[in-house]
Motif scaffolding. Structure first.
Motif, PDB file in Angstrom:
ATOM      1  N   LEU A 167    -100.216  52.410  60.187  1.00 57.91           N
ATOM      2  CA  LEU A 167    -100.550  53.750  59.708  1.00 57.91           C
ATOM      3  C   LEU A 167     -99.425  54.730  60.018  1.00 57.91           C
ATOM      4  CD1 LEU A 167    -102.625  55.757  58.530  1.00 57.91           C
ATOM      5  CD2 LEU A 167    -103.547  56.006  60.843  1.00 57.91           C
ATOM      6  N   PHE A 168     -98.855  54.626  61.214  1.00 56.83           N
ATOM      7  CA  PHE A 168     -97.767  55.526  61.591  1.00 56.83           C
ATOM      8  C   PHE A 168     -96.511  55.252  60.757  1.00 56.83           C
ATOM      9  CE2 PHE A 168    -100.408  56.079  65.341  1.00 56.83           C
ATOM     10  CZ  PHE A 168    -100.269  57.432  65.579  1.00 56.83           C
ATOM     11  N   THR A 173     -93.105  57.333  56.369  1.00 58.41           N
ATOM     12  CA  THR A 173     -92.392  57.107  55.105  1.00 58.41           C
ATOM     13  C   THR A 173     -92.943  57.967  53.976  1.00 58.41           C
ATOM     14  OG1 THR A 173     -92.230  54.813  55.860  1.00 58.41           O
ATOM     15  CG2 THR A 173     -91.502  55.248  53.633  1.00 58.41           C
ATOM     16  N   ALA A 174     -94.152  58.512  54.152  1.00 59.13           N
ATOM     17  CA  ALA A 174     -94.828  59.230  53.062  1.00 59.13           C
ATOM     18  C   ALA A 174     -94.018  60.401  52.491  1.00 59.13           C
ATOM     19  CB  ALA A 174     -96.197  59.705  53.545  1.00 59.13           C
ATOM     20  N   ARG A 192     -86.787  52.368  46.854  1.00 53.49           N
ATOM     21  CA  ARG A 192     -85.953  53.083  47.836  1.00 53.49           C
ATOM     22  C   ARG A 192     -86.501  52.899  49.250  1.00 53.49           C
ATOM     23  NH1 ARG A 192     -82.910  57.882  48.530  1.00 53.49           N
ATOM     24  NH2 ARG A 192     -82.329  57.852  50.725  1.00 53.49           N
ATOM     25  N   CYS A 193     -87.819  52.998  49.412  1.00 46.91           N
ATOM     26  CA  CYS A 193     -88.420  52.836  50.742  1.00 46.91           C
ATOM     27  C   CYS A 193     -88.250  51.409  51.257  1.00 46.91           C
ATOM     28  CB  CYS A 193     -89.901  53.213  50.699  1.00 46.91           C
ATOM     29  SG  CYS A 193     -90.183  54.987  50.491  1.00 46.91           S
ATOM     30  N   PHE A 197     -86.089  49.933  54.820  1.00 51.48           N
ATOM     31  CA  PHE A 197     -86.474  48.982  55.864  1.00 51.48           C
ATOM     32  C   PHE A 197     -85.547  47.775  55.884  1.00 51.48           C
ATOM     33  CE2 PHE A 197     -90.406  51.393  55.486  1.00 51.48           C
ATOM     34  CZ  PHE A 197     -90.769  51.538  56.823  1.00 51.48           C
ATOM     35  N   VAL A 198     -85.126  47.315  54.704  1.00 51.89           N
ATOM     36  CA  VAL A 198     -84.260  46.136  54.627  1.00 51.89           C
ATOM     37  C   VAL A 198     -82.906  46.420  55.279  1.00 51.89           C
ATOM     38  CG1 VAL A 198     -83.000  44.615  53.041  1.00 51.89           C
ATOM     39  CG2 VAL A 198     -85.396  45.154  52.609  1.00 51.89           C
ATOM     40  N   THR A 199     -82.419  47.648  55.134  1.00 49.61           N
ATOM     41  CA  THR A 199     -81.124  48.016  55.723  1.00 49.61           C
ATOM     42  C   THR A 199     -81.259  48.495  57.177  1.00 49.61           C
ATOM     43  OG1 THR A 199     -81.360  50.219  54.726  1.00 49.61           O
ATOM     44  CG2 THR A 199     -80.049  48.595  53.518  1.00 49.61           C
TER      45      THR A 199
END
Length: 333
Positions: A167-168, A173-174, A192-193, A197-199
C-alpha cells in the motif's frame, strides 16, 4: 520562495539583506519568510510555467549535492526566529503547510533514515536480553506469554512490515502515475512507473533520504552550512572509487559518502548478522515465512547504503575502470 523580486518595492519595506551567509544560506526562503511576517495582506504570487523548462540535475552525485545544499539550509532555517514566529502566529492549516513545505520534509527523511537501524538494534537488544533456558522464572513467563523473545520480535516486525508495505509503495507512486497519465495517458504512465522500479529507483531514494537526514541533523548539531556550487554537467562522467591525487583535487565515491552512508551501512550489516546469530529467525514456520517483508526492507536498505553510489556511477564496473580503482585503492594505503 520568490525567485524574482521587485527590488525597489522591497527596499522600501525593510529589504532582504541578512546578517550571515551561514544561517541565511537559503536567501530566497528568508526573503519569503520575512515578507510573510511583515503582514498586512502581503502575498507572494506563484506562477507555474509549464513550457519554460529549467536545467535539472540528472546525475546521481549532482542530485545529492543539490539536496545537501537544501538540507543544510533547512537545518539552519529550523533554528531561526523567523520559523519560530511564523509557527507561533499562523493558524493550524497554515502552520501545517509551513511544516510540510519547509522543515517537515527534511525531518521526515531523517526519521526514515534512522527508523530501520533503530528497529534492528531493538531487535538485537531484545534477543540478547532474553533469559537463558536454565533460568527457572523464564519457564513460567514463557508459558504465560506463550512466546520466546524471537517470536515476540518477529510478530512485532511482521506487524510493521507486512503486506501493508505494498500500500505504501502504491501510495508513493500514485502522484507520478496520476500526473503522467493526465499528460500522456494511462498506458504511458504505467510503463514509466515500471521503468522506475526496474532501474532501481527505490535504492536511489533510500540513499537520498539518508543523505538528506545526515545533512539536516549535522547542521542542527554542529552548524557550518556553506554554499555548494551545483553545476549542470553531463551525468555521464564517471567518479573513481577513492581520491588519492591531492594536487588535482580529485576525490572519489568513498571520500564523498563514507561518513554519510558507508559506515552506517556496515554497522547495519554487523547488527543484522549478530541478530541472526542470536536466534532472530528461530521462530515458527508461519512467522518465518512472514518475515520475508522485513528481510526485503533490510536488504534494500543495506544494498542502497553500501552500493547505490557504485550502481548509479556511469561505467563503474567497466574492466579498465575497475583496474584503475584498484590501483588508486592500493596507492591510498
Amino acid at each position: 520562495h520568490p525567485d524574482m523580486m521587485n527590488k525597489i518595492w522591497i527596499i522600501q519595506q525593510g529589504g532582504v539583506s541578512k546578517a550571515t551567509k551561514t544561517v541565511n544560506l537559503s536567501e530566497d526562503i528568508f526573503a519569503g519568510l520575512d515578507w510573510t511576517l511583515r503582514g498586512n495582506g502581503r502575498k507572494i504570487q506563484h506562477t507555474e510555467y509549464f513550457h519554460l523548462a529549467k536545467g535539472r540535475d540528472l546525475g546521481f552525485r549532482t542530485v545529492l549535492l543539490f539536496f545537501s545544499k537544501l538540507s543544510a539550509g533547512t537545518g539552519e532555517q529550523l533554528l531561526t526566529r523567523q520559523i519560530a514566529r511564523l509557527g507561533a502566529q499562523m493558524g493550524l492549516p497554515e502552520s501545517l503547510t509551513l511544516y510540510y513545505a519547509h522543515g517537515g520534509f527534511y525531518l521526515t527523511q531523517f526519521l526514515l533514515s534512522k527508523g530501520i537501524p533503530m528497529l534492528v538494534f531493538i531487535w538485537l537488544l531484545v534477543l540478547l536480553d532474553d533469559a537463558e533456558s536454565s533460568f527457572g522464572a523464564f519457564d513460567a513467563r514463557a508459558l504465560m506469554m506463550g512466546a520466546s523473545a524471537s517470536s515476540v520480535m518477529a510478530k512485532f516486525l511482521i506487524s510493521q512490515f507486512g503486506r501493508v508495505m505494498l500500500l505504501f509503495l502504491v501510495a508513493g507512486t500514485a502522484p507520478l502515475l496520476l500526473e503522467i497519465s493526465i499528460e500522456n495517458g494511462l498506458t504511458f504512465a504505467i510503463v514509466r512507473c515500471i521503468k522506475q522500479f526496474v532501474t532501481l529507483s527505490p535504492l536511489h531514494f533510500i540513499f537520498q533520504a539518508k543523505t538528506i537526514g545526515s545533512y539536516v541533523s549535522n547542521e542542527i548539531l554542529y552548524g557550518g552550512a556553506s554554499y555548494v556550487a551545483t553545476g549542470r554537467g553531463l551525468p555521464t562522467e564517471r567518479r573513481g572509487f577513492i581520491g588519492v591525487r591531492k594536487k588535482s583535487g580529485v576525490a572519489g565515491l568513498y571520500n564523498d559518502y563514507a561518513s554519510i552512508a558507508f559506515y552506517d551501512g556496515a554497522e547495519l550489516v554487523l547488527a543484522v548478522c549478530l541478530a541472526l546469530m542470536a536466534g532472530g529467525l528461530d521462530v515458527d514456520p508461519d512467522l518465518y515465512a512472514s518475515m520475508g517483508w522485513w528481510g526485503l526492507v533490510l536488504a534494500m536498505t543495506i544494498a542502497s547504503w553500501l552500493w547505490a553510489p557504485f550502481i548509479f556511477n556511469p561505467y563503474h564496473f567497466k574492466t579498465e575502470n575497475l583496474r584503475k580503482d584498484l590501483e588508486d585503492w592500493i596507492h591510498f594505503f
